[in-house]
Enzyme design. Structure first.
Site, mmCIF file in Angstrom:
data_model
loop_
_atom_site.group_PDB
_atom_site.id
_atom_site.type_symbol
_atom_site.label_atom_id
_atom_site.label_comp_id
_atom_site.label_asym_id
_atom_site.label_seq_id
_atom_site.Cartn_x
_atom_site.Cartn_y
_atom_site.Cartn_z
ATOM 1 N N HIS A 128 0.861 -1.185 0.000
ATOM 2 C CA HIS A 128 0.000 0.000 0.000
ATOM 3 C C HIS A 128 0.893 1.228 0.000
ATOM 4 O O HIS A 128 1.701 1.420 0.893
ATOM 5 C CB HIS A 128 -0.921 0.023 1.218
ATOM 6 C CG HIS A 128 -1.895 1.171 1.198
ATOM 7 N ND1 HIS A 128 -3.146 1.068 0.627
ATOM 8 C CD2 HIS A 128 -1.782 2.450 1.651
ATOM 9 C CE1 HIS A 128 -3.765 2.226 0.736
ATOM 10 N NE2 HIS A 128 -2.958 3.086 1.350
ATOM 11 N N CYS A 129 0.756 2.051 -1.029
ATOM 12 C CA CYS A 129 1.638 3.205 -1.202
ATOM 13 C C CYS A 129 0.932 4.476 -0.744
ATOM 14 O O CYS A 129 -0.089 4.862 -1.330
ATOM 15 C CB CYS A 129 2.058 3.339 -2.664
ATOM 16 S SG CYS A 129 3.094 4.779 -2.972
ATOM 17 N N PRO A 130 1.443 5.150 0.280
ATOM 18 C CA PRO A 130 0.789 6.391 0.737
ATOM 19 C C PRO A 130 0.888 7.517 -0.283
ATOM 20 O O PRO A 130 0.068 8.433 -0.275
ATOM 21 C CB PRO A 130 1.552 6.732 2.025
ATOM 22 C CG PRO A 130 2.886 6.075 1.873
ATOM 23 C CD PRO A 130 2.628 4.823 1.093
ATOM 24 N N ASN A 133 -1.946 6.948 -2.298
ATOM 25 C CA ASN A 133 -3.086 6.666 -1.421
ATOM 26 C C ASN A 133 -3.897 5.491 -1.952
ATOM 27 O O ASN A 133 -5.130 5.524 -1.973
ATOM 28 C CB ASN A 133 -3.970 7.906 -1.266
ATOM 29 C CG ASN A 133 -4.954 7.774 -0.109
ATOM 30 O OD1 ASN A 133 -4.743 6.980 0.809
ATOM 31 N ND2 ASN A 133 -6.034 8.542 -0.159
ATOM 32 N N ASN A 134 -3.209 4.481 -2.404
ATOM 33 C CA ASN A 134 -3.846 3.292 -2.946
ATOM 34 C C ASN A 134 -2.837 2.154 -2.921
ATOM 35 O O ASN A 134 -1.649 2.381 -2.686
ATOM 36 C CB ASN A 134 -4.329 3.538 -4.377
ATOM 37 C CG ASN A 134 -5.503 2.652 -4.751
ATOM 38 O OD1 ASN A 134 -5.758 1.629 -4.109
ATOM 39 N ND2 ASN A 134 -6.229 3.037 -5.796
#
Length: 393
Positions: A128-130, A133-134
């Site tokens: 999950h990549c901040p 945001n997905n």
């Protein structure tokens, strides 16, 4: 076009909320600052549009910006692809090889994992990549990796513009003391800038240079990491599962041979599983091509073995200090304060006397609390019915 069709569809307009997060805000701000300053520096002070080189340079800067934003928004809004809620394999006997997700009320397909942020089981989840945001997964892995490649390239171009702008504009004002390194300034002297290179302009250019260089290094390293796993047809999570499989086999001396099932034996074949001319990766996100010596559930069976092993090797702790769940617990000492994870992982309040079983068995509450607040129990609790899973620092 995938991004545009996703964006304008009414039922997907709620996805725009992904922009309201610190990750996209920072990422888009860096892109905007570097792109804007590079264009302004070129046109006003370094390389005017009325020259052939200046026009080509301007087109390249615009091209970088468009390509970066295209892949960034595709990675964000196209998304990784999710396993349908309540999903079950067509063959009911295959359920014995799969993990059940209570959150999605269905089974986890091979290579899928449940994301606590998205609250869904993600197809071929990498992480999950901040910043978008997905999740990065099956459908957007190529877009995400392309963004990781284009961002450093565009920032490198911008950094060159920033350096040359400051050098050419300060050439007559500051003695650099370079006796052996000289740049021909004759062409620059013939060009009269549209406005003076003032102190605010210098400060803004220097700030943008720092952002460009930092982005080039940080994002470039992420690109290298992603390409390593892509060329082996793995994800970051699967690399960790493979390491744990080797550790389990070595620990118990079982004599098993674990073969990662999705490595097709050729880097080019692995590469084509993610990158295609259409932009859509191969496969449906549930059934995957596998190594000849493996089958569809080789990895899921290994995951089940590791789950069982965790229950056996679990460790119980007892809370010796209270912890109120503060994000940065300064009251627990400077060492704990500076070692606090810089993530959105939830903090778990503790009361003195609480017991915590470090395992992934059963129902679990995941999060973080200061390591100094607990001590290891010295009696055997591997068979305990406790069910909390808490990350200890």
């Amino acid at each position: 076009m995938n991004f545009l069709s996703t964006f304008v569809t009414f039922k997907n307009l709620h996805e725009v909320r992904r922009l309201c997060h610190w990750g996209p805000i920072i990422a888009l701000s860096v892109i905007a600052i570097c792109s804007t300053m590079a264009i302004l520096d070129s046109i006003i002070w370094y390389w005017p549009l009325d020259t052939t080189g200046g026009s080509i340079n301007f087109i390249m800067l615009i091209n970088w910006t468009v390509l970066i934003l295209y892949n960034y928004f595709n990675a964000m809004f196209v998304g990784p692809g999710y396993i349908p809620l309540g999903w079950k394999p067509e063959n009911q006997q295959d359920t014995q090889y799969l993990q059940y997700c209570r959150g999605c009320q269905g089974y986890k397909a091979p290579r899928s994992h449940h994301c606590r942020k998205c609250n869904r089981c993600v197809m071929k989840m990498d992480h999950h990549c901040p910043w978008i945001n997905n999740c990065c997964g099956h459908l957007n892995h190529a877009y995400f990796t392309s963004f990781l490649l284009l961002a450093p390239l565009g920032c490198s171009h911008a950094a060159v513009i920033f350096i040359m702008t400051m050098y050419t504009q300060l050439y007559e004002r500051i003695s650099f003391g370079w006796s052996t390194v000289r740049i021909d300034m004759s062409a620059v002297r013939q060009f009269q800038p549209l406005m003076p290179f003032s102190v605010p302009a210098f400060a803004a250019t220097l700030f943008a240079l720092g952002l460009a260089l930092g982005t080039t290094i940080a994002v470039g390293m992420l690109f290298v990491i992603q390409m390593k796993v892509i060329l082996r047809n793995k994800t970051s999570i699967e690399s960790w599962i493979e390491e744990k499989a080797k550790d389990r086999i070595q620990h118990y001396q079982t004599g098993e041979e674990f073969i990662f099932p999705y490595d097709l034996g050729s880097r080019w074949l692995n590469f084509k599983q993610v990158f295609t001319w259409s932009g859509t990766p191969r496969g449906d996100g549930i059934v995957w091509p596998v190594h000849p010596k493996c089958h569809q559930h080789t990895l899921t069976i290994e995951q089940l073995k590791q789950k069982a092993d965790k229950r056996v090797r679990s460790v119980q702790y007892r809370a010796v200090e209270d912890y109120n769940g503060a994000c940065c617990p300064l009251s627990k000492g400077l060492q704990t304060f500076f070692r606090t994870p810089c993530t959105e992982e939830p903090r778990i309040p503790l009361c003195k006397g609480d017991t915590i079983l470090a395992t992934r068995a059963g129902e679990r509450v995941r999060g973080w609390f200061p390591r100094r607040c607990v001590e290891k129990c010295h009696y055997d609790t591997a068979a305990s019915d406790a069910t909390s899973d808490k990350k200890v620092n």
